[in-house]
Write an enzyme that holds these catalytic residues in place. Sequence first.
Site: not given
Length: 358
Positions: A257, A332, A334
Amino acid sequence: MASNRPAPESPYTTAVFSEDGAERSVGEWNPTAETVRPVRGRHRHRVMKQRGGFARSSTVLGVGVIAAVGAGGIATAQNKPAIAISLPDVDSLPGVGAFMSEDAADGAEADRERTAEYETMGLAAQEAQPTAAEALRSRILEQAEDQQAGAAEAARAAAERDAAEKAAAAAEKAEKEAEAKAEAEREAERKAKEKAKAEAKERAEQKAKEKAAAEAEAKRAAQLAGSYALPTSSYTITATYGQSGSMWSSGQHTGLDFAAPAGTPVKAVGGGTVKSAGWSGSYGYRIVLQLSDGTEVSYAHLSSMTVGAGQQVSTGETIGRVGSTGNSSGDHLHLEVMTPGGSAMDPMAWLRSKNLNP
């Protein structure tokens, strides 16, 4: 009107000669029938010559008139009426009958025969005049025809020369026009060849440029394909691959992440093809990029996507934006990495194998 008066006596004195030539007497001589008839010798011959000469003079006068009339007929019109000529009787002339002896009568008869002969000759000449005139007219007509024929021949020759000159001029003009046309065609052909050559050269140059550009692009693509880049910037690593926690359904984290502000550009880590791009359940908006070596890189929880499935991308190209879609606790990226065989691997280790340090 004249009367038959006796001839006047001659005022001249005449010497009378004897037969032997001696002079006999001197006195006036007035010839009469009695004094003239016995005369013999040279004197008689002289008198007869005078008589014959007088008779013949009238005949010659008639023939001369006839000849003059005939000649005048030739010189003037041929169809004028004949002129009647009347000659007086010699015996009726005053002072002349006494001179006409028997010998003179014989001479007069001969003169009349000659006169008839001359008149006949004159008439024959007069009758022959039309033939001579016609011959002259024929010669004149022949000369006129010859002149006309000569003029016609000269005109024909001049016309032929003129036609030949015109034909030669027309042929020369046609030849010059044909030569000019051929020259124009040759010039047009030369220009067409030059234009075709220039166009061919331009096409060749353009093709060479395009080839060079393609080669440069291929080289750049190859270079980019052989190079790699970090997936985003201004980030913080908040979770690693295999980390345990209750937030993941499998109990372990399956990726890496990169926490970053929403809208931060997401980039392709290497050159390849977009395999899929869209909503993917708990992953939210996700892009799967297949690299040239078959490795698959997954970008999840995106707020937006700028590429579509099947699109070719290069290393460092923006393909989406950071977000918090799907099963996410905040903004974020991933990132997951799978081998060409389909096995999951640690993204951190893979990036480091590409000389990248997240």
